[in-house]
Write an enzyme that holds these catalytic residues in place. Structure first.
Site, PDB file in Angstrom:
ATOM      1  N   LYS A  62       0.757  -1.302  -0.113  1.00  0.00           N
ATOM      2  CA  LYS A  62       0.283   0.013   0.117  1.00  0.00           C
ATOM      3  C   LYS A  62       0.755   1.582   0.140  1.00  0.00           C
ATOM      4  O   LYS A  62       0.316   2.581  -0.574  1.00  0.00           O
ATOM      5  CB  LYS A  62      -0.992  -0.121   1.404  1.00  0.00           C
ATOM      6  CG  LYS A  62      -2.033  -1.060   1.202  1.00  0.00           C
ATOM      7  CD  LYS A  62      -2.888  -0.743   0.319  1.00  0.00           C
ATOM      8  CE  LYS A  62      -4.165  -1.616   0.249  1.00  0.00           C
ATOM      9  NZ  LYS A  62      -5.249  -1.486  -0.792  1.00  0.00           N
ATOM     10  N   GLU A 106      -9.617   5.829   3.437  1.00  0.00           N
ATOM     11  CA  GLU A 106     -10.505   4.926   3.917  1.00  0.00           C
ATOM     12  C   GLU A 106      -9.717   3.552   3.717  1.00  0.00           C
ATOM     13  O   GLU A 106      -8.738   3.410   3.372  1.00  0.00           O
ATOM     14  CB  GLU A 106     -11.704   4.543   2.870  1.00  0.00           C
ATOM     15  CG  GLU A 106     -11.410   3.587   1.809  1.00  0.00           C
ATOM     16  CD  GLU A 106      -9.939   4.168   0.771  1.00  0.00           C
ATOM     17  OE1 GLU A 106     -10.048   5.179   0.664  1.00  0.00           O
ATOM     18  OE2 GLU A 106      -9.471   3.369   0.286  1.00  0.00           O
ATOM     19  N   SER A 166       1.358  -9.804  -1.072  1.00  0.00           N
ATOM     20  CA  SER A 166       1.298  -8.192  -1.104  1.00  0.00           C
ATOM     21  C   SER A 166       1.592  -7.638   0.389  1.00  0.00           C
ATOM     22  O   SER A 166       1.524  -6.400   0.342  1.00  0.00           O
ATOM     23  CB  SER A 166      -0.137  -8.002  -1.503  1.00  0.00           C
ATOM     24  OG  SER A 166      -1.349  -8.917  -0.600  1.00  0.00           O
TER      25      SER A 166
END
Lengths: 395, 273
Positions: free
Chosen positions: A89, A111, A379
């Site tokens: 991220k 969010e 990830s």
């Protein structure tokens, strides 16, 4: 090649279906995005932070013991779990944070579902000196208390959302509502390749570092491209990020793994928007949506909060329609098995989201020869999930 | 082009109010809140109180343009089993024709099919529609389909809408243009943004179509102020809150008297200064 057209469409998917108050902020963002993308100094600053702060390039790791245990092809992990903050991220939030600075915005909102994007945004805010507020559904705040604590520690304000299903979709709606009132001063740092144009293109551009690096690493280390690339898909940013570099390699098969939750055939018990959804419009984009026949968005469920979203990035809907990417489902049980299998075989604890991709990679490996290469996007790391189980949540 | 009957009906209401030196009072109600069976009587109470147009909300699970009041109303309506078809049924059950405008997010319309929606809305007695998350750039099909079904389609303008888009929105809107009085979502505010008047004036330079102002208006004082420069005053969240907070047997008289006060405040002229 697969980029959005000037109206933000990937084939028939995408667009900008938003209340009028959001049109001008999105146009402003689009213009700033194009200006930044054309500015070498922007990329130089971005590259420097990815190297010195995030720790890129992330490793490419040949998972020999996992491959042997699966009993077939060679599984190779792109280690986004090694990034600072423990997930992919931050590739996106650093990019958007730098864009926020360029646009002279004095506040960032985000969010979050699993909390990883919230932590990455809070981290970026601390790094760049921008105050951050993060919206998180009440249900997710409960499931991801470690990340809620981290966001606060990093100086962010955490806003717990009690409306609707109290998960990622409601946190996203609430962030858009905040932005509708605050766009003059506020940058909305969205966490995936979802939402109205230009967000899917913006986030893709920052996520594609995963695929660009992995492709070069495969060529350099293995002397060849992978036969398969596998990534989990919630909104789908890590998947778009790794797929982007391989879309033109027709020999490489691409697999997106959705959360089958308690089963693909149990309505409201999975989050498989591409496999079980229908075409609709959510959060500003025409895409595949889990909804009832009246267009009411359905409840979703996955053990992985980061996949627990009733829609998907519009480019994935396009890649499914065009047949370039094959989407499959992995259920909670299979994801949990892969979570412990990777821990035991390789000493790597993946996020439950990433464990969905690992599970499918093991499935693929089983029936294939050793000289086939399966590249998997790992990830994120699984500490946040381990904390849940340590606190007694059944699994 | 054939005559758009719905647009003519709505324009007729605004013209009538203008002749009477008043702004039209548009009352928003959430269909199915608290129950599908209570809505028709609430619409009648609003009309009895003096509402010139009733904007009927179709409940949606993810209302991006709405604040807490209307979100909660939508949740109540959906829990009570309200569907698109039950809202049509409510409209058809009204004994006296009322100028009705459908307020629906795009997804339920898209999933049902725009042509089918337009036909159903027209047959159920709606004169027009507002789709709060459909900007004109994405609305070409809806504009054509609604026009050929004889329904008005009103687009929204916001304080940040640039001049070029104001003229686009003014051109494609039929019936009236929905002027959003502030940045953000629906819900009562204490002070109506002073920029609203300037926004309405900028729009007035582009069009003769009726301008109705909404988002935030809750008191007769605010309605009176808005009526000085707008053709219509839209009140939603405050009405929805009033229904939610009234005991079941008090909701109808409460709505009637609240609408009467707002309707009176829409009169211009010296006695109402």
């Amino acid at each position: 090649m697969s980029d959005a057209d000037e109206h933000g469409y990937f084939g028939q998917f995408g667009g900008r279906f938003v209340p009028e108050v959001l049109v001008q902020p999105l146009q402003e963002l689009e213009a700033a995005m194009h200006a930044a993308f054309a500015d070498e100094s922007f990329w130089s600053r971005y590259g420097q932070l990815l190297r010195d702060y995030v720790g890129r390039p992330s490793p490419l790791f040949v998972a020999d013991r996992l491959s042997s245990s699966a009993g077939g092809a060679t599984i190779v992990l792109k280690r986004e779990d090694c990034n600072h903050t423990g997930a992919h991220k931050i590739n996106n939030t650093i990019g958007q944070g730098l864009l926020a600075l360029r646009m002279r915005k004095t506040r960032m909102i985000a969010e979050t579902g699993a909390g990883q994007h919230g932590v990455a945004t809070a981290t970026t805010g601390a790094l760049l000196g921008i105050p951050v507020e993060v919206y998180i559904g009440a249900e997710d705040a409960r499931r991801q208390s470690l990340n809620v604590y981290l966001m606060k520690l990093l100086g962010a304000t955490v806003r717990v959302v009690e409306s609707g299903s109290r998960t990622l979709k409601d946190a996203t709606s609430e962030a858009f509502r905040d932005w509708a009132a605050s766009a003059g001063s506020t940058f909305y740092c969205i966490g995936s390749v979802v939402g109205a144009h230009p967000y899917p293109s913006l986030v893709k551009r920052f996520a594609r570092v995963i695929g660009d690096e992995a492709r070069a690493q495969c060529q350099e280390r293995l002397g060849r491209l992978p036969d398969h690339v596998v990534a989990c898909v919630g909104g789908g940013s890590n998947a778009i990020g790794i797929f982007a570099a391989f879309l033109g390699d027709s020999q490489t098969k691409l697999w997106g793994v959705e959360a089958a939750g308690r089963g693909l055939d149990s309505p409201a018990e999975n989050a498989a928007s591409l496999l079980r959804g229908t075409i609709g419009v959510l959060h500003g984009a025409r895409t595949m949506v889990l909804q009832d026949g009246g267009g009411q968005v359905s409840a979703t469920r996955s053990i992985a909060a980061g996949l627990d979203y009733p829609a998907v990035g519009p480019e994935h809907a396009h890649l499914q329609a065009s047949g370039r990417v094959t989407y499959v489902g992995v259920d909670d049980r299979q994801a949990l098995d892969a979570f412990s299998e990777l821990a035991r075989q390789e000493g790597i604890v993946p996020a439950l989201e990433s464990a969905h991709a690992i599970a499918h990679a093991c499935d693929l490996a089983r029936a294939r020869p050793r000289d086939e290469v399966i590249l998997v996007s790992c990830s994120g790391r699984g500490d946040k999930d381990a904390a849940r189980f340590a606190l007694g949540e059944p699994h | 082009m054939s005559r758009n009957l719905g647009a003519a009906t709505i324009s007729g209401v605004f013209d009538g109010c203008k002749s009477a030196d008043r702004a039209a009072f548009v009352a928003y109600l959430m269909a199915g809140d608290p129950l599908p069976s209570t809505t028709a009587a609430l619409i009648r109470a609003a009309i009895d109180g003096g509402a010139d147009i009733v904007e009927l909300g179709f409940p949606y699970s993810d209302p991006l343009a709405d604040g807490p009041s209307i979100q909660a109303a939508a949740t109540r309506a959906l829990r009570a089993g309200t569907t698109f078809d039950s809202v049509l049924q409510i409209a058809r059950s009204l004994p006296v024709p009322v100028p009705l405008v459908a307020f629906s997010y795009f997804n339920p319309l898209y999933v049902r099919g725009l042509e089918r929606c337009a036909r159903d809305l027209h047959q159920a007695g709606f004169a027009g529609a507002v789709i709060p998350d459909l900007p004109p750039e994405e609305g070409a099909e809806a504009v054509a389909v609604f026009a050929s079904a004889g329904l008005a389609l009103s687009f929204l303008v916001a304080p940040t809408t640039p001049a070029k888009r104001l003229s686009l929105i003014a051109r494609v809107s039929t019936g009236f243009i929905y002027v959003v009085s502030r940045m953000g979502v629906t819900g009562s505010v204490t002070v109506i943004d002073r920029g609203t008047k300037a926004l309405a004036q900028r729009l007035r330079e582009q069009t003769d179509k009726a301008l109705a102002v909404g988002f935030g208006i809750s008191t007769p004082q605010q309605a009176r102020m808005v009526a000085t420069f707008a053709d219509g005053v839209i009140v939603g969240s405050a009405l929805v809150d009033l229904i939610a907070s009234s005991p079941p047997d008090q909701a109808l008289p409460a709505v009637r008297s609240y609408c009467a006060r707002l309707s009176a405040a829409c009169r211009r002229g010296a006695d109402n200064a």
